[in-house]
Enzyme design. Structure first.
Site, mmCIF file in Angstrom:
data_model
loop_
_atom_site.group_PDB
_atom_site.id
_atom_site.type_symbol
_atom_site.label_atom_id
_atom_site.label_comp_id
_atom_site.label_asym_id
_atom_site.label_seq_id
_atom_site.Cartn_x
_atom_site.Cartn_y
_atom_site.Cartn_z
ATOM 1 N N SER A 1 -26.686 -13.993 0.869
ATOM 2 C CA SER A 1 -25.885 -12.780 1.081
ATOM 3 C C SER A 1 -26.849 -11.618 1.230
ATOM 4 C CB SER A 1 -24.995 -12.529 -0.134
ATOM 5 O OG SER A 1 -25.767 -12.037 -1.220
ATOM 6 N N ASP A 2 -26.441 -10.585 1.927
ATOM 7 C CA ASP A 2 -27.207 -9.348 1.843
ATOM 8 C C ASP A 2 -27.092 -8.891 0.380
ATOM 9 O OD1 ASP A 2 -28.655 -7.059 2.369
ATOM 10 O OD2 ASP A 2 -27.568 -6.573 4.202
ATOM 11 N N CYS A 3 -27.919 -7.917 -0.021
ATOM 12 C CA CYS A 3 -28.050 -7.679 -1.459
ATOM 13 C C CYS A 3 -26.784 -7.112 -2.075
ATOM 14 C CB CYS A 3 -29.292 -6.861 -1.735
ATOM 15 S SG CYS A 3 -30.709 -7.931 -1.395
ATOM 16 N N ASP A 4 -26.200 -7.916 -2.921
ATOM 17 C CA ASP A 4 -24.933 -7.672 -3.593
ATOM 18 C C ASP A 4 -23.722 -7.737 -2.670
ATOM 19 O OD1 ASP A 4 -25.376 -7.866 -6.215
ATOM 20 O OD2 ASP A 4 -25.758 -5.739 -6.570
ATOM 21 N N ALA A 5 -23.880 -8.432 -1.567
ATOM 22 C CA ALA A 5 -22.745 -8.589 -0.651
ATOM 23 C C ALA A 5 -21.676 -9.545 -1.191
ATOM 24 C CB ALA A 5 -23.216 -9.041 0.726
#
Ligand SMILES: *[C@@H]1O[C@H](CO)[C@@H](O)[C@H](O)[C@H]1NC(C)=O
Ligand SMILES: *[C@@H]1O[C@H](CO)[C@@H](O)[C@H](O)[C@H]1NC(C)=O
Ligand SMILES: *[C@@H]1O[C@H](CO)[C@@H](O)[C@H](O)[C@H]1NC(C)=O
Ligand SMILES: *[C@@H]1O[C@H](CO)[C@@H](O)[C@H](O)[C@H]1NC(C)=O
Ligand SMILES: *[C@@H]1O[C@H](CO)[C@@H](O)[C@H](O)[C@H]1NC(C)=O
Ligand SMILES: *[C@@H]1O[C@H](CO)[C@@H](O)[C@H](O)[C@H]1NC(C)=O
Ligand SMILES: *[C@@H]1O[C@H](CO)[C@@H](O)[C@H](O)[C@H]1NC(C)=O
Ligand SMILES: *[C@@H]1O[C@H](CO)[C@@H](O)[C@H](O)[C@H]1NC(C)=O
Length: 784
Positions: A302-306
């Site tokens: 995931s993108d960061c914290d997606a």
């Protein structure tokens, strides 16, 4: 990634230190060497991955779902940080990279991607990625970086305001795909050069189980339809991109298909945004399609914290556990951040997730680590073990950074051959502008610590001793004209004047889209007041990745030349001076349309590529945009005069030759006369339809140089949503004065002359297709 996320991760790094793990640097070192089957290098990768998983407890498995993996000390597995970045060189201060805890304190900073793209030189793209891979391995070997890098960014540069457009290979999906192929192939240590978009359907087949070794791992990001950071009522965290099937198939997905299918990228990153209502990391159809249709073998992060944003920003689920469950089941294997680590146990307790969901993710993760050799013991003994500090910032790499900046610089305007300057004729030079004195800022977003950066002023001083400098505007925002007096007075005294204007990261960046395409603050006033008072017309140099409306300068005879340097990297100052003084003949071309300020009335949230004249929507990119432009896609001048000719190309192609074997679905369009065939059904005929276009490039002088040949095509008649024209192929060619160079471009009609219809199906129209080369047109009739 936001600063709060980075802080959270840094806190984690310091809290998970473990005495046993800290003594171990690499898995499968003695005393653990070969004790476990996962350390046994003679076993197949998949067997090793499954063996590793079989040793893990549920809580250990859960810890493996975070980018900052704390390791499994009892199995001799030290912590691993998945998150390293290397967009245009090793990026500083991402958790996996550290420039201060070892012998390497700088790495080669190549130009930002949009500049490197402007060279339209596949060999250059490949060479840069190879160099970055070497520096990455060298930094890993001394414990200063990981082996999994989250580059390249291959989203289409759809809207000129996007703060991250600078990170991309421009607005054309085929160019972006070709860039992805070169970057990923080279970065992952591929020895076979991909031949770009020419062979999408003939890709190298990965051996069963994805055993291929990886030098370092590249990641195609951000999947998908991500290109808005902050506009109106939306941020990238809560925006849902509404995308038609037609745009999805012929624009947004195309670079990703090449990145995975052709380049065999080992990672895919799902983006923050939703696509048609479904957050990308929760979108099973989207993510699984990459595996089933494009044969993706790797891990999805995931993108960061997606994963958190699925619940917190998109409100797509009712609880955090549901967000974790839907992401895992959709195919997200790794969560950049801690969300999965925090909520997976409770999701299991609530029976929303089962252990097999975790195993599926872990096998993808471990297989990539195994392919990287992470479980083969001390890397010094491995294939890349000899790489070390002397391979970083080597003279080869620094020269390549210089070469890339030279090739990427674009000459936008040059009245009456004002440039190049002759060194001996220029007695004094005044240089104005805050970016002219910048060094590290010349890399743009995702920069590292450069080896030996040269500012623009320093670069120019090497040619003209009497060079004076003042900033004119205190910073790029230029909210005051207090520095103008000084700037005007040194300009008046100088023989020639160079004003460096444009953008930096305070104007366009991650989480920061522009609202205006004009120069920031008082910059325009600075330029025009200097131009009005200088002895001779001035040279305007523009920095920044996004298009700028400089129409005021286009027609102003006091501004004789305009050069776009973008973010040219650590050697940008040297390269620019070489261009200005004629030691390098510019050959870069814009990879993105430069729109006028009026374009800002278009909502950034409108994802449609196609124009809709019924409501005044002008469409996007050279393929569909119908409005006025400042500079077009592919624009870029040279000091020499080139002409381009089609020497030979067929006039007619018969789809079935003489043997029509089965019946084809030939549909009559209601809007026009054009018949078409579905490309899917043509597969067996595609190869025999391929033809070569022979092209001659003539250099009429007065300089040797490289130029970019761009061959476009236009479909016959009227087909709904057909592009105005589309790029077939490009090639950078070198030609010396008064001679010519001949090249052959292979056209694959199924790929290059086809378009995507409203239902997302690729079709080949029957009739007169037009090939466009510079001003020349050549008709190829496709008949049946
Ligand atoms: C590694 O695996 C091979 C193949 O199964 C086996 O023959 C060998 O004994 C194993 N090595 C060790 C040290 O266990
Ligand atoms: C890099 O490592 C040093 C020494 O271990 C540490 O003090 C510093 O905080 C680290 N920097 C980053 C950005 O992680
Ligand atoms: C933002 O939302 C408000 C309230 O719904 C609306 O009035 C406004 O037009 C929206 N702004 C944009 C730029 O869409
Ligand atoms: C999106 O997030 C921003 C920033 O948190 C917020 O201001 C905006 O209201 C949100 N928009 C919607 C539609 O929820
Ligand atoms: C989404 O949920 C958050 C709470 O997590 C709430 O603050 C926000 O108003 C909700 N937004 C929408 C658009 O429903
Ligand atoms: C140019 O940059 C150098 C190094 O950052 C700085 O020392 C100098 O003051 C700057 N010059 C001007 C005129 O701003
Ligand atoms: C370039 O050269 C061609 C062939 O000699 C000539 O016709 C054309 O006018 C030249 N163009 C320019 C801009 O000099
Ligand atoms: C393309 O780039 C390579 C690598 O820098 C360079 O050697 C070559 O000359 C370039 N090609 C052209 C035509 O400029």
């Amino acid at each position: 990634m936001s600063t709060t996320i980075i802080t959270m991760i840094l806190i984690l790094i310091t809290t998970v230190t473990n005495s046993q793990a800290s003594t171990l640097k690499y898995p499968c070192e003695p005393p653990h060497h070969n004790m476990y089957p996962f350390c046994n290098t003679t076993l197949p990768i998949q067997t090793r991955a499954q063996s590793l998983i079989s040793h893990l407890t549920l809580s250990e498995k859960i810890t493996c779902l975070a980018d900052n993996n704390k390791g499994i000390p009892r199995l001799g597995i030290p912590p691993y940080q998945w998150w390293s970045e290397a967009l245009h060189g090793i990026t500083a201060n991402r958790p996996g990279v550290n420039f201060t805890n070892g012998p390497i304190n700088a790495a080669t900073m190549f130009p930002q991607v949009i500049v490197t793209t402007s060279s339209f030189n596949r060999t250059l793209w490949y060479s840069i990625a190879s160099a970055i891979a070497i520096e990455a391995r060298a930094m890993y070997n001394v414990g200063q970086a990981g082996l999994t890098f989250w580059a390249p960014t291959i989203n289409v540069f759809r809207d000129p305001r996007w703060g991250r457009g600078q990170e991309t290979p421009g607005e054309d999906p085929r160019v972006a795909g070709a860039y992805a192929v070169e970057f990923v192939t080279a970065f992952q240590g591929g020895e076979v050069r991909g031949d770009g978009m020419r062979s999408v359907r003939k890709s190298r087949v990965l051996s069963e189980g994805g055993e291929d070794e990886l030098m370092v791992s590249a990641c195609c990001k951000h999947f998908s339809a991500y290109d808005l950071d902050s506009w109106g009522n939306y941020t990238r965290y809560n925006f849902s991109a509404i995308v038609t099937e037609q745009d999805m198939q012929d624009t947004y997905q195309l670079p990703f298909r090449s990145c995975i299918q052709e380049a065999k990228a080992s990672c895919l990153m799902c983006s923050y945004n939703a696509v048609n209502g479904i957050p990308a990391c929760a979108d099973k159809d989207l993510l699984q399609k990459a595996r089933t249709e494009w044969d993706f073998k790797g891990y999805i992060t995931s993108d960061c914290d997606a994963v958190a944003t699925i619940y917190e920003h998109h409100n797509y689920t009712k609880t955090p556990e549901d967000a974790v469950a839907i992401a895992l089941k959709a195919g997200t294997d790794l969560n950049c951040g801690t969300y999965m680590m925090r909520f997976t146990q409770s999701a299991i307790d609530q029976r929303k997730v089962v252990e097999e969901d975790l195993d599926k993710a872990l096998v993808n993760l471990f297989m990539v680590q195994l392919r990287l050799g992470l479980f083969n013991g001390d890397p010094i003994k491995g294939k890349y073990g000899k790489l070390g500090p002397s391979d970083v910032c080597s003279s080869d790499h620094k020269n390549l950074a210089l070469e890339a900046a030279r090739q990427g610089i674009v000459l936008l305007k040059n009245d009456n051959k004002f440039l190049p300057f002759h060194k001996n004729v220029v007695s004094s030079l005044a240089v104005i502008g805050p970016m002219a004195n910048a060094t590290s800022d010349l890399g743009g977003g995702y920069s590292g610590i450069p080896c030996s950066p040269t500012s623009i002023v320093e670069g120019l001083k090497k040619y003209v001793k009497k060079t004076t400098y003042t900033y004119g505007c205190l910073d790029v925002a230029c909210s005051s004209n207090a520095g103008f007096f000084e700037a005007i007075s040194i300009s008046k005294e100088a023989d020639f004047v160079i004003v460096v204007a444009g953008l930096d990261l305070t104007q366009e960046n991650e989480e920061h889209d522009r609202l205006s395409l004009l120069l920031p603050g008082y910059q325009k006033d600075l330029i025009t007041s200097i131009a009005a008072t200088s002895r001779k017309p001035i040279v305007l140099v523009l920095t920044g990745g996004g298009p700028i409306d400089v129409s005021f300068a286009q027609g102003d005879p006091r501004i004789a030349s305009i050069i776009w340097v973008g973010y040219p990297g650590e050697a940008g100052g040297t390269a620019l001076a070489e261009v200005i003084f004629g030691y390098h003949n510019p050959g870069g071309k814009l990879p993105v349309t430069w729109y006028p300020e009026s374009f800002t009335s278009v909502p950034m949230t409108n994802m449609n590529m196609r124009s809709d004249l019924s409501n005044g929507y002008p469409g996007r990119t050279y393929r569909f945009y119908t409005g006025n432009i400042v500079y077009g896609f592919g624009h870029g001048l040279s000091y020499t005069n080139y002409t381009y000719n089609v020497l030979s190309a067929p006039n007619e192609l018969n789809v079935f030759g003489s043997k029509k074997t089965k019946s084809y679905n030939i549909l009559q369009q209601t809007e026009g006369y054009s018949n078409y065939l579905y490309v899917d059904e043509l597969e067996e005929h595609c190869d025999s339809l391929r033809f070569q276009v022979d092209i001659r490039v003539t250099n009429h002088g007065p300089f040797d140089g490289s130029t970019v040949v761009m061959l476009f095509s236009r479909v016959p008649g009227f087909s709904k949503g057909a592009p105005l024209k589309q790029l077939v192929e490009f090639e950078r060619v070198h030609t010396v004065v008064n001679s010519d160079t001949k090249i052959g471009i292979i056209v694959d009609p199924c790929e290059h002359l086809s378009i995507v219809n409203e239902f997302g199906k690729r079709i080949l129209p029957i009739g007169d297709h037009t090939l466009l080369l510079d001003d020349a047109e050549h008709i190829v009739s496709i008949v049946m």
